[in-house]
Scaffold this motif. Sequence first.
Motif, PDB file in Angstrom:
ATOM      1  N   GLU A  93       0.833  -1.211   0.000  1.00 24.05           N
ATOM      2  CA  GLU A  93       0.000   0.000   0.000  1.00 24.05           C
ATOM      3  C   GLU A  93       0.867   1.260   0.000  1.00 24.05           C
TER       4      GLU A  93
ATOM      5  N   GLU B  25       1.011   6.832  -6.669  1.00 22.58           N
ATOM      6  CA  GLU B  25      -0.127   7.736  -6.875  1.00 22.58           C
ATOM      7  C   GLU B  25       0.295   9.192  -6.693  1.00 22.58           C
ATOM      8  N   LEU B  26       1.030   9.472  -5.623  1.00 19.19           N
ATOM      9  CA  LEU B  26       1.463  10.847  -5.362  1.00 19.19           C
ATOM     10  C   LEU B  26       2.407  11.373  -6.439  1.00 19.19           C
TER      11      LEU B  26
ATOM     12  N   ASP C 103       2.206  10.368  -9.522  1.00 21.97           N
ATOM     13  CA  ASP C 103       1.514  10.169 -10.792  1.00 21.97           C
ATOM     14  C   ASP C 103       2.350   9.295 -11.720  1.00 21.97           C
TER      15      ASP C 103
ATOM     16  N   ASP D  14       2.096   1.780  -3.516  1.00 21.60           N
ATOM     17  CA  ASP D  14       0.984   2.273  -4.331  1.00 21.60           C
ATOM     18  C   ASP D  14       0.716   3.753  -4.059  1.00 21.60           C
ATOM     19  N   LEU D  15       0.800   4.160  -2.798  1.00 19.60           N
ATOM     20  CA  LEU D  15       0.578   5.559  -2.438  1.00 19.60           C
ATOM     21  C   LEU D  15       1.669   6.448  -3.027  1.00 19.60           C
TER      22      LEU D  15
ATOM     23  N   ASP E  10       3.176   5.403 -13.280  1.00 20.99           N
ATOM     24  CA  ASP E  10       2.679   4.066 -13.595  1.00 20.99           C
ATOM     25  C   ASP E  10       3.866   3.116 -13.449  1.00 20.99           C
TER      26      ASP E  10
END
Length: 126
Positions: free
Chosen positions: A48, A55-56, A58, A51-52, A60
Amino acid sequence: MVGDLTPTRDFNFVADTARGFLALAEAGSEIDGMEINIATGTEISMAETLDLIAELMDADVTYTVDPQRLRPGKSEVFRLCGDNTLITSLTGWKPEYTLAAGLEETIRWFTKKENLARYKSGIYNK
């Protein structure tokens, strides 16, 4: 390449940790010898967390577990989550940064060219 993604951790942003130490230093000698956690009281898995961060940023990304980064059997601590009840009751300290806010500060630091140059990204220290 990463290690085991299932363990959970209780991450504190460095500014919150420093504030916690200062709060304890100001608490006086009545806390001498006490074991006091400076913690958020929340936990998140390594998967997690990755993944965070993605995400932060941006980004892939995909990550692969590297067997060399897995800890030997029975040596991994699978859950680390601190209880901040005591420090809060003694000093009023509470974390000010969420994990996402702390990571955003860290990402900002790393994206400055002069800071990134100090980091040895190609080295894995066991």
